[in-house]
Design a protein around this motif. Structure first.
Motif, PDB file in Angstrom:
ATOM      1  N   PHE A 197       0.835  -1.204   0.000  1.00  0.00           N
ATOM      2  CA  PHE A 197       0.000   0.000   0.000  1.00  0.00           C
ATOM      3  C   PHE A 197       0.867   1.251   0.000  1.00  0.00           C
ATOM      4  O   PHE A 197       0.563   2.237  -0.693  1.00  0.00           O
ATOM      5  CB  PHE A 197      -0.926   0.005   1.220  1.00  0.00           C
ATOM      6  N   SER A 198       1.965   1.230   0.741  1.00  0.00           N
ATOM      7  CA  SER A 198       2.886   2.363   0.728  1.00  0.00           C
ATOM      8  C   SER A 198       3.432   2.593  -0.673  1.00  0.00           C
ATOM      9  O   SER A 198       3.585   3.741  -1.126  1.00  0.00           O
ATOM     10  CB  SER A 198       4.030   2.115   1.712  1.00  0.00           C
ATOM     11  N   LYS A 199       3.684   1.502  -1.390  1.00  0.00           N
ATOM     12  CA  LYS A 199       4.165   1.619  -2.775  1.00  0.00           C
ATOM     13  C   LYS A 199       3.085   2.224  -3.665  1.00  0.00           C
ATOM     14  O   LYS A 199       3.389   3.002  -4.588  1.00  0.00           O
ATOM     15  CB  LYS A 199       4.589   0.255  -3.298  1.00  0.00           C
ATOM     16  N   ALA A 200       1.825   1.900  -3.384  1.00  0.00           N
ATOM     17  CA  ALA A 200       0.725   2.493  -4.153  1.00  0.00           C
ATOM     18  C   ALA A 200       0.711   4.006  -3.973  1.00  0.00           C
ATOM     19  O   ALA A 200       0.464   4.761  -4.923  1.00  0.00           O
ATOM     20  CB  ALA A 200      -0.610   1.895  -3.715  1.00  0.00           C
ATOM     21  N   LEU A 201       0.963   4.473  -2.746  1.00  0.00           N
ATOM     22  CA  LEU A 201       1.037   5.910  -2.505  1.00  0.00           C
ATOM     23  C   LEU A 201       2.212   6.526  -3.263  1.00  0.00           C
ATOM     24  O   LEU A 201       2.111   7.635  -3.799  1.00  0.00           O
ATOM     25  CB  LEU A 201       1.173   6.191  -1.009  1.00  0.00           C
ATOM     26  N   GLU A 202       3.341   5.809  -3.314  1.00  0.00           N
ATOM     27  CA  GLU A 202       4.494   6.303  -4.073  1.00  0.00           C
ATOM     28  C   GLU A 202       4.141   6.426  -5.552  1.00  0.00           C
ATOM     29  O   GLU A 202       4.518   7.408  -6.209  1.00  0.00           O
ATOM     30  CB  GLU A 202       5.683   5.359  -3.893  1.00  0.00           C
ATOM     31  N   HIS A 203       3.436   5.446  -6.088  1.00  0.00           N
ATOM     32  CA  HIS A 203       3.023   5.512  -7.487  1.00  0.00           C
ATOM     33  C   HIS A 203       2.149   6.738  -7.734  1.00  0.00           C
ATOM     34  O   HIS A 203       2.212   7.352  -8.809  1.00  0.00           O
ATOM     35  CB  HIS A 203       2.246   4.249  -7.874  1.00  0.00           C
ATOM     36  N   ALA A 204       1.308   7.091  -6.772  1.00  0.00           N
ATOM     37  CA  ALA A 204       0.385   8.218  -6.927  1.00  0.00           C
ATOM     38  C   ALA A 204       1.057   9.569  -6.711  1.00  0.00           C
ATOM     39  O   ALA A 204       0.450  10.609  -7.003  1.00  0.00           O
ATOM     40  CB  ALA A 204      -0.791   8.059  -5.957  1.00  0.00           C
ATOM     41  N   GLY A 205       2.276   9.582  -6.213  1.00  0.00           N
ATOM     42  CA  GLY A 205       2.985  10.835  -6.001  1.00  0.00           C
ATOM     43  C   GLY A 205       3.441  11.435  -7.322  1.00  0.00           C
ATOM     44  O   GLY A 205       4.124  10.771  -8.105  1.00  0.00           O
ATOM     45  N   VAL A 206       3.097  12.681  -7.586  1.00  0.00           N
ATOM     46  CA  VAL A 206       3.450  13.288  -8.872  1.00  0.00           C
ATOM     47  C   VAL A 206       4.932  13.665  -8.931  1.00  0.00           C
ATOM     48  O   VAL A 206       5.563  13.577  -9.990  1.00  0.00           O
ATOM     49  CB  VAL A 206       2.565  14.513  -9.177  1.00  0.00           C
ATOM     50  N   PHE A 207       5.492  14.102  -7.814  1.00  0.00           N
ATOM     51  CA  PHE A 207       6.931  14.359  -7.737  1.00  0.00           C
ATOM     52  C   PHE A 207       7.549  13.223  -6.929  1.00  0.00           C
ATOM     53  O   PHE A 207       7.330  13.124  -5.711  1.00  0.00           O
ATOM     54  CB  PHE A 207       7.220  15.707  -7.068  1.00  0.00           C
ATOM     55  N   LYS A 208       8.267  12.348  -7.604  1.00  0.00           N
ATOM     56  CA  LYS A 208       8.812  11.182  -6.928  1.00  0.00           C
ATOM     57  C   LYS A 208       9.861  11.608  -5.898  1.00  0.00           C
ATOM     58  O   LYS A 208      10.483  12.653  -6.010  1.00  0.00           O
ATOM     59  CB  LYS A 208       9.438  10.223  -7.943  1.00  0.00           C
ATOM     60  N   ARG A 209      10.056  10.745  -4.907  1.00  0.00           N
ATOM     61  CA  ARG A 209      10.975  11.077  -3.825  1.00  0.00           C
ATOM     62  C   ARG A 209      12.404  10.655  -4.186  1.00  0.00           C
ATOM     63  O   ARG A 209      13.052   9.870  -3.476  1.00  0.00           O
ATOM     64  CB  ARG A 209      10.496  10.465  -2.519  1.00  0.00           C
ATOM     65  N   ASP A 210      12.841  11.191  -5.322  1.00  0.00           N
ATOM     66  CA  ASP A 210      14.224  11.020  -5.748  1.00  0.00           C
ATOM     67  C   ASP A 210      14.751  12.396  -6.139  1.00  0.00           C
ATOM     68  O   ASP A 210      14.045  13.411  -6.006  1.00  0.00           O
ATOM     69  CB  ASP A 210      14.326  10.023  -6.917  1.00  0.00           C
ATOM     70  N   GLU A 211      15.989  12.452  -6.602  1.00  0.00           N
ATOM     71  CA  GLU A 211      16.612  13.750  -6.892  1.00  0.00           C
ATOM     72  C   GLU A 211      15.827  14.540  -7.942  1.00  0.00           C
ATOM     73  O   GLU A 211      15.572  15.739  -7.781  1.00  0.00           O
ATOM     74  CB  GLU A 211      18.052  13.541  -7.360  1.00  0.00           C
ATOM     75  N   ASN A 212      15.394  13.861  -9.002  1.00  0.00           N
ATOM     76  CA  ASN A 212      14.646  14.536 -10.057  1.00  0.00           C
ATOM     77  C   ASN A 212      13.294  15.033  -9.545  1.00  0.00           C
ATOM     78  O   ASN A 212      12.881  16.167  -9.825  1.00  0.00           O
ATOM     79  CB  ASN A 212      14.439  13.597 -11.243  1.00  0.00           C
ATOM     80  N   GLY A 213      12.602  14.187  -8.775  1.00  0.00           N
ATOM     81  CA  GLY A 213      11.292  14.563  -8.274  1.00  0.00           C
ATOM     82  C   GLY A 213      11.335  15.706  -7.282  1.00  0.00           C
ATOM     83  O   GLY A 213      10.513  16.627  -7.336  1.00  0.00           O
ATOM     84  N   MET A 214      12.308  15.683  -6.379  1.00  0.00           N
ATOM     85  CA  MET A 214      12.397  16.752  -5.393  1.00  0.00           C
ATOM     86  C   MET A 214      12.814  18.074  -6.043  1.00  0.00           C
ATOM     87  O   MET A 214      12.357  19.148  -5.627  1.00  0.00           O
ATOM     88  CB  MET A 214      13.374  16.366  -4.286  1.00  0.00           C
ATOM     89  N   ALA A 215      13.632  17.998  -7.086  1.00  0.00           N
ATOM     90  CA  ALA A 215      13.970  19.206  -7.841  1.00  0.00           C
ATOM     91  C   ALA A 215      12.725  19.741  -8.537  1.00  0.00           C
ATOM     92  O   ALA A 215      12.503  20.963  -8.604  1.00  0.00           O
ATOM     93  CB  ALA A 215      15.068  18.910  -8.857  1.00  0.00           C
ATOM     94  N   GLY A 216      11.876  18.839  -9.042  1.00  0.00           N
ATOM     95  CA  GLY A 216      10.630  19.249  -9.669  1.00  0.00           C
ATOM     96  C   GLY A 216       9.685  19.906  -8.677  1.00  0.00           C
ATOM     97  O   GLY A 216       9.018  20.902  -8.998  1.00  0.00           O
ATOM     98  N   PHE A 217       9.614  19.369  -7.476  1.00  0.00           N
ATOM     99  CA  PHE A 217       8.787  19.954  -6.418  1.00  0.00           C
ATOM    100  C   PHE A 217       9.249  21.391  -6.163  1.00  0.00           C
ATOM    101  O   PHE A 217       8.434  22.322  -6.092  1.00  0.00           O
ATOM    102  CB  PHE A 217       8.923  19.113  -5.146  1.00  0.00           C
TER     103      PHE A 217
END
Length: 217
Positions: free
Chosen positions: A189-209
């Motif tokens: 279920f936690s992975k499902a929430l990660e899939h639904a996150g528009v800015f992923k919790r990686d370097e690219n996603g946090m820069a996008g945020f």
């Protein structure tokens, strides 16, 4: 989610009197805090308007394709210690051939556990799982404890790859198998929430945020 901390604070021009921050959460959440509910609504409305028109190709976020809009927010409001809080969960419903139900939707790899969309209650961290899992997990437990293969079982065969992804980490007994399955379902279920996150919790996603927040002039 209400217990999750702000991991990075931002200053929004014109709203320096308020707290604005990124919440440490699998999905993409902006938390606003203010003693004034009017100020909270004003900044929340500004963020919603900006997000509806926001595109970031590096994060595969598109405000619209043709005339179809994709961006919205899931809002959660509360009052804590006399301060108003508003959590804005950024959402996007774009689909592709690879992800026909939604790019920011539980992916096919976990559909054996969670295929339905992530709604308000789930955004906040409480899993709403399909009722079929109760019977399916009961059948899976019986097969595992008996040492039976269930790969081709028409009811629980869908869980075979999922079960094999973690089964090597445990020795299953009648006393522990229920707790183990509950734990692994929670991880899924936690992975499902990660899939639904528009800015992923990686370097690219946090820069996008950060880029989105910087666009709030």
């Amino acid at each position: 989610m209400a217990k999750a901390p702000i991991e990075k604070e931002y200053v929004i021009p014109g709203f320096e009197d308020m707290t604005c921050g990124r919440v440490k959460w699998p999905m993409s959440v902006i938390r606003l805090r203010s003693a004034s509910s009017e100020r909270l609504v004003a900044l929340g409305s500004k963020i919603l308007a900006a997000w509806r028109d926001y595109t970031d190709e590096k994060c595969f976020i598109f405000a619209r394709t043709g005339s179809e809009p994709h961006n919205t927010v899931t809002p959660i409001a509360r009052q804590k210690d006399g301060i108003f809080e508003l959590d804005l969960v950024l959402r996007n419903n774009i689909t592709t051939d690879e992800h026909p139900l939604g790019v920011f939707h539980p992916h096919a790899e976990i559909h054996n556990i969670k295929k339905e969309n992530i709604g308000l209650i789930e955004v906040m961290g409480l899993a709403v799982l399909p009722s079929r899992l109760k019977n399916e997990m009961a059948l899976l437990k019986k097969a595992v404890l008996k040492g039976e293969s269930f790969e081709n079982d028409e009811t629980i065969g869908k869980h075979f790859a999922w079960f094999n992804s973690f089964s090597g980490n445990y020795t299953f007994t009648e006393e522990n198998i229920t707790d183990i399955l509950h734990k692994e379902i929670g991880k899924t279920f936690s992975k499902a929430l990660e899939h639904a996150g528009v800015f992923k919790r990686d370097e690219n996603g946090m820069a996008g945020f950060d880029r989105f927040i910087s666009s709030l002039k």
